[in-house]
Design a protein around this motif. Structure first.
Motif, PDB file in Angstrom:
ATOM      1  N   SER A  48       0.820  -1.200   0.000  1.00  0.00           N
ATOM      2  CA  SER A  48       0.000   0.000   0.000  1.00  0.00           C
ATOM      3  C   SER A  48       0.864   1.264   0.000  1.00  0.00           C
ATOM      4  N   LEU A  49       2.157   1.148   0.361  1.00  0.00           N
ATOM      5  CA  LEU A  49       3.039   2.318   0.260  1.00  0.00           C
ATOM      6  C   LEU A  49       3.152   2.766  -1.186  1.00  0.00           C
ATOM      7  N   ARG A  89      -2.299  14.111   4.390  1.00  0.00           N
ATOM      8  CA  ARG A  89      -1.626  13.826   3.132  1.00  0.00           C
ATOM      9  C   ARG A  89      -2.643  13.639   2.009  1.00  0.00           C
ATOM     10  N   SER A 136      -3.813   0.915   6.648  1.00  0.00           N
ATOM     11  CA  SER A 136      -2.522   0.873   7.351  1.00  0.00           C
ATOM     12  C   SER A 136      -1.882   2.257   7.391  1.00  0.00           C
ATOM     13  N   GLU A 167       1.034   1.968  -3.585  1.00  0.00           N
ATOM     14  CA  GLU A 167      -0.295   2.390  -4.031  1.00  0.00           C
ATOM     15  C   GLU A 167      -0.591   3.817  -3.565  1.00  0.00           C
ATOM     16  N   ALA A 168      -0.170   4.109  -2.327  1.00  0.00           N
ATOM     17  CA  ALA A 168      -0.405   5.458  -1.801  1.00  0.00           C
ATOM     18  C   ALA A 168       0.311   6.485  -2.672  1.00  0.00           C
ATOM     19  N   PHE A 219       4.970   7.088   4.284  1.00  0.00           N
ATOM     20  CA  PHE A 219       6.294   6.721   3.796  1.00  0.00           C
ATOM     21  C   PHE A 219       7.279   6.801   4.964  1.00  0.00           C
ATOM     22  N   PHE A 232      -5.427   5.002   3.505  1.00  0.00           N
ATOM     23  CA  PHE A 232      -5.308   3.556   3.621  1.00  0.00           C
ATOM     24  C   PHE A 232      -5.526   3.091   5.053  1.00  0.00           C
ATOM     25  N   PHE A 249      -7.030   0.918  -8.348  1.00  0.00           N
ATOM     26  CA  PHE A 249      -6.057  -0.153  -8.141  1.00  0.00           C
ATOM     27  C   PHE A 249      -6.554  -1.487  -8.680  1.00  0.00           C
ATOM     28  N   ALA A 275      -0.231   3.755   5.403  1.00  0.00           N
ATOM     29  CA  ALA A 275       0.761   3.762   4.331  1.00  0.00           C
ATOM     30  C   ALA A 275       1.590   5.040   4.313  1.00  0.00           C
TER      31      ALA A 275
END
Lengths: 282, 370
Positions: free
Chosen positions: A168-169, B155, B92, A171-172, B96, B90, B61, B94
């Motif tokens: 998902s990183l 974000r 999680s 995808e983000a 960075f 997301f 996606f 997500a």
């Protein structure tokens, strides 16, 4: 009957001696004054004369320099190709021929080196007949041969790192408007960098101490350091080889100790910061 | 400000007969939905009901196996995720891990090629809104769960999307923080006028956040409605059972008039009287659903002949604001009743093993076809 504590200590000493006594004795004998490797000349030892003899031995220095160059180029090429292969295997889903690619990239891991070396030699000879390249055997042929097997190790390391991190990183990043190439360079690459660095070091080490494959694909003009040591030892072990090997051990040990300390410090700092974040709450 | 005066009520997202198959498995089955501008629309369902797949198709996606998705009238089929006017938060988060909070928030704006000063200003504004200004230079692992959630939100929102997709936005937070964050989310949504589509398995979360809820089961939308409609007028046994708790009795129609019906349930002694007509064939098997809070409990027999049952209290759970009673009816069936604890005096309360009468208003039961 021995007590539990003493048994453990004995086992530790025996185990460590088994692993490190040979290396230790080699280092000790590298300071020996005697020409005879196995006789300790107590009167005039220790001495650094074999170390200085080494530094004036052009043959060995040339071989060492060649080995370093081959290892560095091999590691770099392997990392580029291995990263691409690892990325394809970990991220591109079940495409046609995936199993074949996975099998072929990891096959050199289990292939006997003699076979890899021999087949490489045959290929290079045939190519030279057919198209005139490679012109003689040396730096280029050794490097190509080394890349073929180092590549597999890098692929495995990169692939497992990619499998371990959250899709998902990426995808983000796509979702925030980054094109796929941009996603790779600003998100994926920095995150797999540790794997790439360890892959590079692994490839460098493998290339550095390879004898068998190099033996097949090296020409008369190019000898890597392990090849030189090997041929010297065949004529009887000389003390300057001890000195050379001791330097190699020292360099490797230094690198390992430094990187371990550095990693541990990073890990400890990270844990501390996470604890602080949890304690702060909110 | 002009971008705040939005045209509420106009259709913004249109999902037309969208199906998604993974091999033989149908994750999303012929879903059609229309979502209005400025709504908070919740997709609610258990795990594996296809809600996340639907959300991922909106983000780009996954591609639908059949059907169309239109956002603001534009077909999304050929548009990759990085060109959609949609952002996603997301589950999680997500974030960075190798970038600071400020760099995380700036990432989306950098992709748009804005001037450095503009990016800086908008990042600062956004961090102000989510109250993380002091944390701009921290890395994600230096933040608590709630702070990470707010970074993820900042974000996604800093790009000023027209549509924000949220995948279980509060799932990773503890209860107290969830409640607080729920209201923050609603305030933010009203302030920025963004359309939200939220995926959640938590009915409480859906009830507080949503303007409308779409309940999903096995890849299909079972019911769409406001939280009140979904709770008070479930259209199926699944929805009644899934949202809140409910007592369900099977029975058959014995009296079918335009303004009322009578239903005889095998597990209840007295008939169930419902004060509105239903559309079902005479003698048809039906399901009667009664919410626990709509059932009254007394020691004396109420002077009615319908909508009453007798039983013995078997379990009591004191929850503070309410008490939950499990009553075993004479027929052996367990019924759940909740009674608000309006008084602090406890002597008058009904206790274990007491014989009680349960009764409810004629408007309380919901009649569903089996």
């Amino acid at each position: 009957m021995m007590s539990r504590g003493r048994f453990r200590k004995t086992a530790l000493v025996v185990g460590l001696s088994f692993l490190y006594l040979p290396i230790l004795s080699m280092i000790v004998f590298s300071f020996n004054n005697s020409r005879l490797v196995t006789v300790w000349d107590a009167a005039h030892s220790p001495t650094l004369k074999w170390y200085s003899a080494l530094l004036s031995n052009g043959h060995i220095l040339d071989a060492a320099w060649l080995s370093i160059r081959i290892a560095a180029v091999t590691a770099t090429l392997s990392v580029v190709l291995g990263t691409v292969a690892g990325l394809v295997l970990a991220r591109f889903g079940p495409f046609r021929g995936r199993a074949l690619l996975a099998g072929l990239t990891t096959a050199p891991l289990v292939m006997p080196e003699v076979i890899t070396g021999l087949s490489m030699l045959l290929l290079f000879v045939a190519l030279e007949h057919a198209i005139g390249w490679p012109d003689g055997r040396g730096f280029v042929t050794i490097t190509i041969a080394h890349v073929t097997f180092c590549l597999s190790y890098v692929t495995v390391v990169v692939q497992s790192r990619l499998a371990g991190f959250d899709d998902s990183l990426e995808e983000a990043a796509l979702d925030l408007g980054a094109r796929p190439a941009r996603v790779f360079f600003s998100i994926t690459l920095p995150l797999i960098l540790p794997a790439i660095i360890s892959g590079w070091l692994l490839a460098f080490t493998l290339s550095w101490d390879d004898v068998v494959i190099s033996q097949f694909v090296a020409g008369p003009s190019a000898s890597t350091l392990p090849m030189v040591i090997f041929s010297k030892v065949r004529l009887g072990v000389s003390p300057d080889v001890n000195a050379l090997a001791s330097i190699m051990v020292a360099v490797v040990a230094l690198c390992v100790v430094c990187s371990t300390l550095w990693m541990r410090r990073l890990e400890r700092r990270r844990q501390l910061e996470e604890q602080m974040a949890r304690a702060a709450g909110g | 400000m002009s971008d705040r005066t939005i045209d509420r009520g106009a259709e913004y997202v249109r999902i037309e007969a969208v199906t998604k198959r993974f091999g033989d498995f149908v994750a999303v089955d012929q879903v059609s939905l229309s979502i209005k501008r400025g709504e908070i629309f919740c997709l609610l369902g258990g795990s594996g009901c296809g809600k996340t797949t639907l959300l991922r198709m909106l983000a780009g996606f996954e591609t639908p196996s059949a059907g169309r998705i239109l956002i603001d009238g534009q077909d999304m089929a050929a548009i990759p995720p990085y060109e959609r006017p949609v952002n996603m938060m997301f589950q999680s988060y997500a974030l960075f891990p190798h970038m600071t909070v400020a760099r995380n928030v700036a990432f989306g704006l950098e992709q748009e090629g804005l001037a450095k000063a503009d990016i800086e200003r908008r990042v600062q504004e956004m961090l102000e809104i989510v109250q993380l200004r002091d944390y701009a230079q921290r890395k994600p692992h230096q933040l608590s769960g709630g702070q990470r959630q707010r970074v993820a939100l900042a974000r996604a929102l800093v790009k000023r999307p027209k549509l924000l997709l949220l995948d279980e936005p509060l799932g990773a937070l503890d209860k107290k923080l969830r409640e607080q964050t729920q209201f923050e989310l609603i305030n933010l949504q009203e302030k920025l006028g963004v359309t939200f589509i939220v995926v959640t398995h938590d009915q409480e979360e859906a009830m507080t956040l949503a303007t409308r809820i779409g309940v999903m089961n096995k890849g299909q939308i079972v019911q769409v409605g406001t939280p009140t409609e979904i709770y008070e007028f479930p259209n199926s046994r699944f929805v009644a059972d899934f949202i809140g708790s409910v007592n369900i009795f099977e029975g058959s129609l014995v009296e079918d008039e335009p303004d009322h019906v009578r239903i005889r349930c095998e597990e209840l002694d007295a008939p169930v009287f419902v004060s509105h007509g239903i559309s079902a064939a005479p003698e048809a098997r039906v399901v009667v659903a009664i919410r626990p809070e709509k059932i009254g409990m007394s020691r004396d027999r109420p002077t009615v002949t319908d909508n009453v049952a007798h039983g013995v209290v078997k379990e009591i759970a004191y929850m503070g604001d309410i008490s939950v009673y499990l009553v075993r009816l004479d027929g052996g069936r367990m019924v759940r009743v909740t009674i608000p604890n309006t008084e602090r005096q406890t002597d008058e309360r009904i206790v274990w093993d007491e014989s009680v009468y349960l009764s409810w208003q004629p408007a309380a039961p919901v009649v569903l076809s089996t």
